[in-house]
Design a protein around this motif. Sequence first.
Motif, mmCIF file in Angstrom:
data_model
loop_
_atom_site.group_PDB
_atom_site.id
_atom_site.type_symbol
_atom_site.label_atom_id
_atom_site.label_comp_id
_atom_site.label_asym_id
_atom_site.label_seq_id
_atom_site.Cartn_x
_atom_site.Cartn_y
_atom_site.Cartn_z
ATOM 1 N N TYR A 92 0.852 -1.200 0.000
ATOM 2 C CA TYR A 92 0.000 0.000 0.000
ATOM 3 C C TYR A 92 0.882 1.242 0.000
ATOM 4 C CZ TYR A 92 -4.293 -2.581 0.939
ATOM 5 O OH TYR A 92 -5.375 -3.414 0.830
ATOM 6 N N LYS A 93 0.491 2.241 -0.791
ATOM 7 C CA LYS A 93 1.182 3.531 -0.773
ATOM 8 C C LYS A 93 0.484 4.437 0.230
ATOM 9 C CE LYS A 93 4.080 3.085 -4.326
ATOM 10 N NZ LYS A 93 5.488 2.802 -4.034
ATOM 11 N N VAL A 94 1.265 5.283 0.879
ATOM 12 C CA VAL A 94 0.696 6.303 1.766
ATOM 13 C C VAL A 94 1.002 7.657 1.134
ATOM 14 C CG1 VAL A 94 0.877 7.391 4.039
ATOM 15 C CG2 VAL A 94 0.969 4.899 3.846
ATOM 16 N N LEU A 95 -0.045 8.432 0.890
ATOM 17 C CA LEU A 95 0.135 9.725 0.231
ATOM 18 C C LEU A 95 -0.318 10.854 1.149
ATOM 19 C CD1 LEU A 95 -1.439 8.728 -3.223
ATOM 20 C CD2 LEU A 95 0.978 8.587 -2.541
ATOM 21 N N PHE A 96 0.445 11.933 1.171
ATOM 22 C CA PHE A 96 0.060 13.128 1.917
ATOM 23 C C PHE A 96 -0.358 14.177 0.889
ATOM 24 C CE2 PHE A 96 3.186 11.069 4.755
ATOM 25 C CZ PHE A 96 2.396 10.924 5.892
ATOM 26 N N LEU A 97 -1.658 14.407 0.780
ATOM 27 C CA LEU A 97 -2.180 15.268 -0.286
ATOM 28 C C LEU A 97 -2.862 16.499 0.308
ATOM 29 C CD1 LEU A 97 -3.627 12.386 -2.506
ATOM 30 C CD2 LEU A 97 -1.367 13.441 -2.624
ATOM 31 N N ALA B 53 -12.912 3.605 1.283
ATOM 32 C CA ALA B 53 -13.566 4.145 2.473
ATOM 33 C C ALA B 53 -13.078 5.535 2.831
ATOM 34 C CB ALA B 53 -13.352 3.213 3.662
ATOM 35 N N ASP B 54 -14.036 6.434 3.025
ATOM 36 C CA ASP B 54 -13.759 7.735 3.626
ATOM 37 C C ASP B 54 -13.724 7.501 5.138
ATOM 38 O OD1 ASP B 54 -13.872 10.239 4.767
ATOM 39 O OD2 ASP B 54 -15.611 10.941 3.611
ATOM 40 N N GLY C 123 -9.378 -1.291 -0.639
ATOM 41 C CA GLY C 123 -8.562 -0.928 -1.789
ATOM 42 C C GLY C 123 -7.905 0.416 -1.517
ATOM 43 N N VAL C 124 -8.722 1.364 -1.037
ATOM 44 C CA VAL C 124 -8.237 2.712 -0.752
ATOM 45 C C VAL C 124 -8.935 3.225 0.509
ATOM 46 C CG1 VAL C 124 -8.139 5.117 -1.597
ATOM 47 C CG2 VAL C 124 -7.836 3.235 -3.216
ATOM 48 N N ILE C 125 -8.154 3.880 1.353
ATOM 49 C CA ILE C 125 -8.699 4.593 2.515
ATOM 50 C C ILE C 125 -8.272 6.045 2.356
ATOM 51 C CG2 ILE C 125 -8.444 4.927 5.020
ATOM 52 C CD1 ILE C 125 -7.881 1.880 5.234
ATOM 53 N N TYR C 126 -9.176 6.971 2.600
ATOM 54 C CA TYR C 126 -8.750 8.378 2.594
ATOM 55 C C TYR C 126 -9.367 9.116 3.770
ATOM 56 C CZ TYR C 126 -13.265 9.582 0.310
ATOM 57 O OH TYR C 126 -14.602 9.744 0.002
ATOM 58 N N ALA C 127 -8.707 10.196 4.158
ATOM 59 C CA ALA C 127 -9.181 10.955 5.320
ATOM 60 C C ALA C 127 -8.600 12.348 5.337
ATOM 61 C CB ALA C 127 -8.771 10.233 6.611
ATOM 62 N N GLY C 128 -9.440 13.326 5.595
ATOM 63 C CA GLY C 128 -8.962 14.669 5.916
ATOM 64 C C GLY C 128 -8.363 14.586 7.316
ATOM 65 N N ALA C 129 -7.383 15.430 7.599
ATOM 66 C CA ALA C 129 -6.628 15.268 8.849
ATOM 67 C C ALA C 129 -7.284 15.869 10.074
ATOM 68 C CB ALA C 129 -5.260 15.917 8.676
ATOM 69 N N GLN C 130 -8.186 16.818 9.875
ATOM 70 C CA GLN C 130 -8.506 17.754 10.959
ATOM 71 C C GLN C 130 -9.368 17.210 12.100
ATOM 72 O OE1 GLN C 130 -9.303 17.922 7.776
ATOM 73 N NE2 GLN C 130 -11.376 18.617 7.399
ATOM 74 N N ILE D 285 -4.907 12.330 3.871
ATOM 75 C CA ILE D 285 -4.136 11.096 3.725
ATOM 76 C C ILE D 285 -4.868 10.111 2.824
ATOM 77 C CG2 ILE D 285 -3.348 9.072 5.039
ATOM 78 C CD1 ILE D 285 -2.309 11.118 7.079
ATOM 79 N N VAL D 286 -4.131 9.534 1.894
ATOM 80 C CA VAL D 286 -4.674 8.477 1.041
ATOM 81 C C VAL D 286 -3.781 7.251 1.228
ATOM 82 C CG1 VAL D 286 -5.091 7.728 -1.343
ATOM 83 C CG2 VAL D 286 -5.678 10.058 -0.665
ATOM 84 N N ILE D 287 -4.413 6.132 1.529
ATOM 85 C CA ILE D 287 -3.692 4.859 1.662
ATOM 86 C C ILE D 287 -4.261 3.969 0.551
ATOM 87 C CG2 ILE D 287 -3.254 2.882 3.185
ATOM 88 C CD1 ILE D 287 -4.037 4.837 5.559
#
Length: 362
Positions: A67-72, A171-172, A188-195, A205-207
């Motif tokens: 899995y890639k971890v992205l800071f977007l 999943a959000d 497959g993908v997890i994403y989340a705003g940080a706040q 963050i996108v995983i």
Amino acid sequence: MNRVFNFSAGPSMLPVPVLERAQKDLMCYGDSGMSVMEMSHRSPAFEAIIADAQAKLRQVMGIPDNYKVLFLQGGASTQFAAVPLNLLCGSKKADYILSGQFSTKAYKEAQKYGDIVAAASSKDDNFAHVPAVTRASFRPDADYVHMCFNNTIYGTKFPEIPDTGDIPLVADMSSCIRSEPVDVSRFGVIYAGAQKNLAPAGVTIVIGREDLLGHARPDTPAMLDWQLAAENDSMYNTPPCWSIYMAGLVFNYLIELGGLEAMKALNVKKAKLLYDYLDSQSYFIAPVEKASRSMMNVTFVTGDADLDKKFASDAAKAGLVNLKGHRSVGGMRASIYNAMPYEGVEKLVAFMKDFAANNPKA
Ligand code: PMP
């Protein structure tokens, strides 16, 4: 200095030791002679910060190597478009589970890019429960299934990870990431705003599973292309350096606390205190179906809009702030993310008892 208990849905509380550490580093990070806010993102000091933040998140969440971890940037809302742009690469079909306002926004955004259907919805119940789904709920040739794991506004959460068979599940997790252990390999993908549970606003963050990256539509804006972000170690452009640095401090603090098992134990204890009180009396009503209750956002009402308003305003005077429910549902909402201490929930329950005793209903 008088810090309050901040029940905001986000941006929300950060751990005090993290804020203190940031304060210490503010004028001069290490021996760099400058603050992280002033640092080039290409400097060795910042490269170490982002690499460390990624390593710590991988450790905390047990993210598998594939899995890639992205800071977007752009918040979770930008991912509402990035998800279809990156993943609608086969049948161009995707199935969405509608469990609240954000999953509905994600669904509407995706409709611009392909054949998108609502596989299940709890709208008829004003999203007071999460829809039940089985493999049969989804089109077998869908490119992905999208869900919002924890519904910040309504205070609901999926009790388990839906079974989508071989269809990648997206999943959000904006409002539940890092609150308890999760089997990343089921997604497959997890994403989340940080706040809410990660850092100050600014980083998203996108995983993502590696085999799902690299198939974006040709007209995908460069800034939304996950593969491009991965190839550039999240530095295709200037990343949100300060938020990434803060995220690293938060991950480190969590590791020192004992990781996600320890975090879950505390979160369960906090949520139980509040729900047990709600279930023990009749002054406040908890509208969410028990099986769908969120551990992070707890919603309740008195049944009288004026009393609800008075509750939020009296609570604020007592140092318990941001308890007003989301404007679209009214009532009250206590967001009790990772950084909310147990003591904050104890104080809230004590305040609720007093309020009920002193404000009889007409
Ligand atoms: N998804 C969920 C579950 C949220 O709670 C929020 C924000 N409250 C969003 C998406 C939108 O996030 P952002 O503001 O980071 O775009």
